[in-house]
Design a protein around this motif. Structure first.
Motif, PDB file in Angstrom:
ATOM      1  N   THR A 245      10.533   5.418  -2.522  1.00  0.00           N
ATOM      2  CA  THR A 245      10.989   4.537  -1.439  1.00  0.00           C
ATOM      3  C   THR A 245      11.165   5.338  -0.155  1.00  0.00           C
ATOM      4  O   THR A 245      10.743   4.906   0.931  1.00  0.00           O
ATOM      5  N   HIS A 246      11.783   6.522  -0.277  1.00  0.00           N
ATOM      6  CA  HIS A 246      11.998   7.378   0.889  1.00  0.00           C
ATOM      7  C   HIS A 246      10.668   7.801   1.509  1.00  0.00           C
ATOM      8  O   HIS A 246      10.496   7.792   2.738  1.00  0.00           O
ATOM      9  N   ASP A 247       9.711   8.142   0.652  1.00  0.00           N
ATOM     10  CA  ASP A 247       8.395   8.546   1.160  1.00  0.00           C
ATOM     11  C   ASP A 247       7.706   7.398   1.905  1.00  0.00           C
ATOM     12  O   ASP A 247       7.074   7.615   2.956  1.00  0.00           O
ATOM     13  N   LEU A 248       7.806   6.196   1.359  1.00  0.00           N
ATOM     14  CA  LEU A 248       7.188   5.045   2.026  1.00  0.00           C
ATOM     15  C   LEU A 248       7.824   4.807   3.388  1.00  0.00           C
ATOM     16  O   LEU A 248       7.128   4.588   4.387  1.00  0.00           O
ATOM     17  N   LEU A 249       9.151   4.855   3.434  1.00  0.00           N
ATOM     18  CA  LEU A 249       9.835   4.603   4.700  1.00  0.00           C
ATOM     19  C   LEU A 249       9.473   5.660   5.738  1.00  0.00           C
ATOM     20  O   LEU A 249       9.352   5.345   6.933  1.00  0.00           O
ATOM     21  N   ALA A 251       6.592   7.272   5.939  1.00  0.00           N
ATOM     22  CA  ALA A 251       5.186   7.179   6.339  1.00  0.00           C
ATOM     23  C   ALA A 251       4.776   5.805   6.858  1.00  0.00           C
ATOM     24  O   ALA A 251       3.705   5.656   7.442  1.00  0.00           O
ATOM     25  N   ALA A 252       5.619   4.791   6.655  1.00  0.00           N
ATOM     26  CA  ALA A 252       5.225   3.408   6.953  1.00  0.00           C
ATOM     27  C   ALA A 252       4.943   3.195   8.429  1.00  0.00           C
ATOM     28  O   ALA A 252       5.667   3.687   9.296  1.00  0.00           O
ATOM     29  N   GLY A 253       3.890   2.437   8.681  1.00  0.00           N
ATOM     30  CA  GLY A 253       3.575   2.073  10.059  1.00  0.00           C
ATOM     31  C   GLY A 253       3.953   0.644  10.388  1.00  0.00           C
ATOM     32  O   GLY A 253       3.772   0.200  11.517  1.00  0.00           O
ATOM     33  N   ALA A 254       4.462  -0.083   9.393  1.00  0.00           N
ATOM     34  CA  ALA A 254       4.724  -1.508   9.594  1.00  0.00           C
ATOM     35  C   ALA A 254       6.197  -1.847   9.772  1.00  0.00           C
ATOM     36  O   ALA A 254       6.548  -3.001   9.905  1.00  0.00           O
ATOM     37  N   GLY A 255       7.071  -0.856   9.740  1.00  0.00           N
ATOM     38  CA  GLY A 255       8.483  -1.146  10.002  1.00  0.00           C
ATOM     39  C   GLY A 255       9.264  -1.635   8.810  1.00  0.00           C
ATOM     40  O   GLY A 255      10.208  -2.424   8.962  1.00  0.00           O
ATOM     41  N   PHE A 256       8.911  -1.183   7.607  1.00  0.00           N
ATOM     42  CA  PHE A 256       9.716  -1.508   6.440  1.00  0.00           C
ATOM     43  C   PHE A 256      11.123  -0.949   6.627  1.00  0.00           C
ATOM     44  O   PHE A 256      11.317   0.115   7.226  1.00  0.00           O
ATOM     45  N   VAL A 257      12.115  -1.659   6.098  1.00  0.00           N
ATOM     46  CA  VAL A 257      13.503  -1.190   6.150  1.00  0.00           C
ATOM     47  C   VAL A 257      14.069  -1.185   4.739  1.00  0.00           C
ATOM     48  O   VAL A 257      13.671  -1.981   3.885  1.00  0.00           O
ATOM     49  N   ALA A 258      15.017  -0.278   4.492  1.00  0.00           N
ATOM     50  CA  ALA A 258      15.634  -0.170   3.181  1.00  0.00           C
ATOM     51  C   ALA A 258      16.565  -1.354   2.939  1.00  0.00           C
ATOM     52  O   ALA A 258      17.214  -1.862   3.864  1.00  0.00           O
ATOM     53  N   GLU A 259      16.611  -1.779   1.700  1.00  0.00           N
ATOM     54  CA  GLU A 259      17.528  -2.842   1.293  1.00  0.00           C
ATOM     55  C   GLU A 259      18.864  -2.200   0.926  1.00  0.00           C
ATOM     56  O   GLU A 259      18.915  -1.325   0.057  1.00  0.00           O
ATOM     57  N   PRO A 260      19.963  -2.591   1.571  1.00  0.00           N
ATOM     58  CA  PRO A 260      21.262  -1.984   1.257  1.00  0.00           C
ATOM     59  C   PRO A 260      21.593  -2.114  -0.227  1.00  0.00           C
ATOM     60  O   PRO A 260      21.376  -3.166  -0.829  1.00  0.00           O
ATOM     61  N   VAL A 266      12.513  -2.230  -0.425  1.00  0.00           N
ATOM     62  CA  VAL A 266      12.349  -2.282   1.028  1.00  0.00           C
ATOM     63  C   VAL A 266      11.855  -3.667   1.420  1.00  0.00           C
ATOM     64  O   VAL A 266      11.236  -4.370   0.618  1.00  0.00           O
ATOM     65  N   ARG A 267      12.152  -4.019   2.656  1.00  0.00           N
ATOM     66  CA  ARG A 267      11.755  -5.344   3.142  1.00  0.00           C
ATOM     67  C   ARG A 267      11.094  -5.228   4.504  1.00  0.00           C
ATOM     68  O   ARG A 267      11.361  -4.313   5.273  1.00  0.00           O
ATOM     69  N   LEU A 268      10.253  -6.242   4.779  1.00  0.00           N
ATOM     70  CA  LEU A 268       9.579  -6.303   6.073  1.00  0.00           C
ATOM     71  C   LEU A 268       9.464  -7.762   6.487  1.00  0.00           C
ATOM     72  O   LEU A 268       8.967  -8.598   5.725  1.00  0.00           O
ATOM     73  N   ALA A 269       9.919  -8.091   7.696  1.00  0.00           N
ATOM     74  CA  ALA A 269       9.734  -9.435   8.247  1.00  0.00           C
ATOM     75  C   ALA A 269       8.333  -9.527   8.828  1.00  0.00           C
ATOM     76  O   ALA A 269       7.905  -8.652   9.592  1.00  0.00           O
ATOM     77  N   ASP A 283       0.177   0.356   4.266  1.00  0.00           N
ATOM     78  CA  ASP A 283       1.320   1.039   3.651  1.00  0.00           C
ATOM     79  C   ASP A 283       1.370   0.792   2.149  1.00  0.00           C
ATOM     80  O   ASP A 283       1.632   1.705   1.360  1.00  0.00           O
ATOM     81  N   ILE A 284       1.122  -0.467   1.750  1.00  0.00           N
ATOM     82  CA  ILE A 284       1.150  -0.806   0.324  1.00  0.00           C
ATOM     83  C   ILE A 284       0.035  -0.081  -0.409  1.00  0.00           C
ATOM     84  O   ILE A 284       0.218   0.444  -1.517  1.00  0.00           O
ATOM     85  N   GLY A 285      -1.136  -0.021   0.214  1.00  0.00           N
ATOM     86  CA  GLY A 285      -2.249   0.685  -0.412  1.00  0.00           C
ATOM     87  C   GLY A 285      -1.942   2.157  -0.626  1.00  0.00           C
ATOM     88  O   GLY A 285      -2.256   2.727  -1.681  1.00  0.00           O
ATOM     89  N   ALA A 286      -1.313   2.790   0.369  1.00  0.00           N
ATOM     90  CA  ALA A 286      -0.996   4.214   0.262  1.00  0.00           C
ATOM     91  C   ALA A 286       0.035   4.482  -0.824  1.00  0.00           C
ATOM     92  O   ALA A 286       0.047   5.556  -1.444  1.00  0.00           O
ATOM     93  N   ALA A 287       0.905   3.498  -1.067  1.00  0.00           N
ATOM     94  CA  ALA A 287       1.977   3.678  -2.054  1.00  0.00           C
ATOM     95  C   ALA A 287       1.727   2.894  -3.332  1.00  0.00           C
ATOM     96  O   ALA A 287       2.637   2.704  -4.139  1.00  0.00           O
ATOM     97  N   ALA A 288       0.494   2.458  -3.552  1.00  0.00           N
ATOM     98  CA  ALA A 288       0.183   1.530  -4.646  1.00  0.00           C
ATOM     99  C   ALA A 288       0.643   2.025  -6.007  1.00  0.00           C
ATOM    100  O   ALA A 288       1.143   1.260  -6.829  1.00  0.00           O
TER     101      ALA A 288
END
Length: 320
Positions: A245-249, A251-260, A266-269, A283-288
């Motif tokens: 999760t930390h790695d995705l956040l 590297a993400a280019g789409a603005g994912f945020v951690a869920e408290p 993680v969530r993305l609007a 991002d999903i492909g990179a972390a598939a």
């Protein structure tokens, strides 16, 4: 287009003394659609349906049903309207067949034609085994079917239903919803105008939604359009470890945020911007290999209703 409009409401106002129940309501109801009226208690839903059905007269404004003013030409308008009120008004000692035949005679069909029409409706609603059973001995779901059958005796082009499934058990409600959807799609263009406080019912039935608050219209649109106006779709990812999760956040280019309190979520609007969606897919492909679950959810009618409960709502005015 005018030819697509079944009901035209213009400047409709209803007052009882100093109390205003409907305040300058204007709307058009599409022919062949299922328009559901929502609103908190006291918003004016039942009053609106009663005026459309010619049961009450407005203080000001007008309602035209299939070209007939419900006040100036009430008799002609009434012939085009089938009403199923919230409270069951059927004679408990009569049978479904007797009730239907009596309604046909009241509508001027004549005894033979009323009997023929009653037989058609008994078959349509699957009431054959209960047609000679007294209303008092029928289940709530069957009585509601008889209510709807009575509303259809005159082959109306507009069916008005006030809280149609109140008191029904879940299975009866599901069956009744199926009947309503079938009626709106069979036998030519038939318009349904429905008042309900059941948001799931609205979700199932509505092709269009009118939201009333304090006697005024605060929104009128399709369910999907209303939902899109109160919030974006949410893309939720669950990964296998907090480290992933930390790695995705990072590297993400789409603005994912951690869920408290959920270290692997993680969530993305998704606001509808194609660039955001493309970035999320990258991002999903990179972390598939680390993704264990993916969910895409959207706002519900509950969210729409909650947004309308406060005066400072984004739906206060229709978009230009």
């Amino acid at each position: 287009m005018v030819n697509d409009i079944s009901v035209c409401v213009a400047g409709l106002t209803k007052r009882y003394g100093e109390r205003t129940v409907l305040d300058d309501v204007s709307l058009e109801i599409r022919r062949g659609g299922r328009t559901v009226v929502l609103g908190p208690n006291g918003a004016g839903k039942s009053t609106l349906l009663e005026i459309v059905s010619t049961l009450r007269t407005p203080t000001a404004g007008s309602v035209v049903v299939e070209g007939h003013d419900v006040v100036a030409d009430a008799r002609a308008a009434r012939r085009l309207i089938g009403l199923a009120p919230q409270s069951n008004a059927l004679d408990p000692l009569a049978t479904p067949l007797e009730v239907l035949e009596f309604q046909g005679v009241v509508l001027g069909l004549g005894k033979r034609a009323a009997r023929r029409r009653s037989g058609e409706l008994v078959e349509l609603f699957g009431l054959g085994e209960r047609q000679d059973t007294r209303i008092a001995k029928l289940s709530g779901g069957t009585r509601r079917k008889v209510d709807l059958a009575v509303a259809l005796v005159g082959k109306p082009s507009l069916i008005v239903l006030d809280e149609p499934t109140t008191g029904l058990d879940p299975l009866a409600r599901i069956g009744f919803w199926a009947e309503l959807k079938r009626l709106s799609s069979e036998g030519g263009p038939r318009t349904l105008l429905i008042s309900t406080q059941d948001l799931h019912e609205a979700e199932v039935l509505a092709t269009d939604i009118v939201v009333l608050r304090e006697g005024g219209v605060v929104a009128h649109d399709s369910p999907d359009a209303l939902k899109s106006r109160v919030g974006a779709r949410i893309l939720t990812l669950t990964l296998d470890t907090p480290e992933s999760t930390h790695d995705l956040l990072d590297a993400a280019g789409a603005g994912f945020v951690a869920e408290p309190d959920q270290p692997t979520t993680v969530r993305l609007a998704l606001p509808g911007d194609p660039a955001v969606l493309r970035a999320a897919l990258d991002d999903i492909g990179a972390a598939a290999s680390s993704v264990e679950e993916l969910r895409l959810t959207g706002p519900s009618l509950d969210d729409v209703f909650a947004a309308l409960a406060t005066p400072t709502t984004p739906l206060e005015k229709e978009p230009a």
